[in-house]
Design an enzyme around this catalytic site. Structure first.
Site: not given
Ligand SMILES: NC(=O)c1ccc[n+]([C@@H]2O[C@H](COP(=O)([O-])OP(=O)(O)OC[C@H]3O[C@@H](n4cnc5c(N)ncnc54)[C@H](O)[C@@H]3O)[C@@H](O)[C@H]2O)c1
Length: 253
Positions: A141, A154
């Site tokens: 991120s 985070y």
């Molecule tokens: N959404 C954003 O704007 C954004 C921005 C920068 C980075 N990210 C990164 O992108 C990735 C996905 O983000 P997102 O927004 O889709 O997140 P999200 O929270 O919608 O999805 C994360 C998924 O990970 C799963 N998960 C959590 N703990 C787990 C475990 N112990 N074992 C297996 N699965 C597990 C959850 O059940 C969920 O389905 C993450 O790494 C997040 O940090 C997101």
């Protein structure tokens, strides 16, 4: 079909960015292991992929648990063969300033975002080394390189994932395994929608997010998936140890 012949694992693939990557990978010809905590949600993504004539298997797994991770990689091998692409996307995001963060939330964040990534890598790397080929992507991120209020723990894990991709590259690139990080900015995802829904004036906040980006809008899940397709594919054969920023220019504005 840029990923024909690839056998991929996408963690956190039940929803959001992970789901988008899994769907896109399957449409590019990869056979995909859908890794997430909830069985029903993993199955739903597999069904969606099968309806589009792609190939996928549900691998319900808690990535923080070594035994489950090992079983997950074995099941994928039995179904599709040895994993040659790993997307470490699953994460949790506790919020709050550091002194307000509870020890259990700190541990869960480190355990999911870092230990989970380590365990997944540890389970797939021997197979990649045997074949002298693999691509590993850590979903980081832009918080890994810049401060944002209320996201200290985070952000620390995301910075660590960028360092991990770089360091792993020095260990494995000569042996055919490329490791990279992808660093998204704000992405139009359920995570963002939930945040907006909690605000008194969601539309104002949405506009604020859009305006923050030189491109004039937040990113789309597909735009993160596109970069992952590139890094997982042989088109990126000379890209290793990188952190590819996907943020509409926010970081450099
Ligand atoms: N959404 C954003 O704007 C954004 C921005 C920068 C980075 N990210 C990164 O992108 C990735 C996905 O983000 P997102 O927004 O889709 O997140 P999200 O929270 O919608 O999805 C994360 C998924 O990970 C799963 N998960 C959590 N703990 C787990 C475990 N112990 N074992 C297996 N699965 C597990 C959850 O059940 C969920 O389905 C993450 O790494 C997040 O940090 C997101």
């Amino acid at each position: 079909m840029r990923l024909q012949g690839k056998v991929a694992i996408v963690t956190g693939a039940a929803r959001g960015i992970g789901r988008g990557i899994a769907l896109r990978f399957a449409m590019e010809g990869a056979k995909v292991g859908i890794v997430d905590l909830k069985e029903d949600e993993c199955r739903k993504v597999v069904e969606e992929i099968k309806q589009r004539e792609g190939e996928a298997v549900a691998l319900t797994t808690d990535i923080t648990l070594e035994g489950q991770v090992r079983q997950c990689v074995e099941k994928l091998k039995a179904e599709f063969g040895v994993c040659n692409v790993l997307i470490n996307n699953a994460a949790v995001m506790p919020s709050g300033a550091l002194h307000e963060t509870l020890p259990q939330d700190f541990d869960r964040c480190i355990s999911t975002n870092l230990r989970g990534t380590y365990l997944m890598c540890r389970a797939v790397i021997p197979g990649m080394l045997e074949r002298g080929q693999g691509s590993i992507i850590h979903m980081a991120s832009i918080t890994g390189v810049r401060g944002l209020p209320g996201l200290a723990v985070y952000s620390a894990t995301k910075g660590a994932l960028i360092a991990l991709a770089r360091a792993m590259s020095t260990d494995y690139a000569r042996q055919g395994i490329r490791t990279n990080a992808v660093s998204p900015g704000t992405i139009d995802s359920p995570m963002l929608h939930n945040f907006l829904a909690e605000q008194s004036d969601p539309e104002r906040y949405r506009k604020m997010f859009d305006d923050m980006h030189p491109i004039g809008r937040v990113g789309k899940i597909e735009e993160v998936a596109n970069v992952c397709v590139f890094l997982a594919s042989d088109l990126a054969s000379y890209v290793s140890g990188a952190s590819v920023v996907v943020d509409g220019g926010e970081l450099t504005a």
